[in-house]
Design a protein around this motif. Structure first.
Motif: not given
Length: 213
Positions: A17-20, A27-37, A50-59, A1-3
């Motif tokens: 850099a850590l995500a890459r 599987h990367i769950i990427a959180v940041a406010k900037t959707t384009g980035a 690789g594969a990622a789930t993008l979460a454009p959110m404000d922590i 199972m993928t971590k």
């Protein structure tokens, strides 16, 4: 199972850099406010298979973090790694001239949101997961009042959690990255010669290797 690896503050700098670097094994769950980035990061992750789930959110938005953590639970049931790189770097200023709005935002992002995320993510990390925090010891340095104080508070929280979970898990790891040519450093050191700074990807690989995942 993928971590799974949650990166808060994934849109640029060390977080990206850590995500890459983790993408080939997690599987990367990427959180940041900037959707384009985040979309650019997604392309980079896909380019290495690789594969990622993008979460454009404000922590700092509690409801958003509740939604994020519930989504992780519902989809994966747990979390293997959390790397917390999100930070608010307030402008340098004398302690007697710190802007109230800058301090409020610094506390909200660097301290309150970190506390909230620890509370929500601890059950997902369980006893075997790993949480990564990144120290930047500027507390007490001239003109770093807002950033230095709140970053120190963030690391103090992480150290308390580390001590509390030393026998039970999760593994709480606190690293001190080498200087890198990030946007945050650029704000604090405008005009600096960046030729001698460390490449974020090289530094990310070093920090990950220290975890022995």
């Amino acid at each position: 199972m993928t971590k799974t690896a949650l990166i808060t503050g994934a849109s640029r700098g060390l977080g990206a850099a850590l995500a890459r670097a983790l993408a080939p094994t997690h599987h990367i769950i990427a959180v940041a406010k900037t959707t384009g980035a985040l979309e650019e990061l997604d392309d980079q992750i896909k380019s290495v298979g690789g594969a990622a789930t993008l979460a454009p959110m404000d922590i700092t938005v509690d409801a958003a973090m509740q939604t994020l953590c519930r989504g992780i639970h519902d989809r994966w049931g747990s979390l293997d790694l959390w790397a917390h790189t999100a930070i608010h770097a307030a402008p340098l200023a004398p302690a007697s001239m710190i802007d109230a709005k800058d301090m409020t935002k610094s506390v909200a992002t660097n301290v309150t949101a970190t506390t909230t995320l620890i509370t929500y993510l601890a059950p997902l990390l369980g006893t075997k997961g790993t949480a990564m925090f990144f120290d930047d010891p500027q507390a007490g340095a001239p003109f770093y009042g807002s950033y230095g104080a709140t970053k120190a508070a963030q690391i103090a929280l992480a150290r308390s959690w580390q001590a509390e979970t030393a026998r039970t898990g999760p593994n709480v790891h606190i690293a001190t990255p080498k200087p890198m040519p990030t946007a945050t450093r650029g704000r604090f050191h405008p005009g600096e010669d960046r030729a001698g700074l460390n490449d974020p990807m090289t530094e990310a690989a070093r920090l990950i290797a220290d975890l022995n995942l």
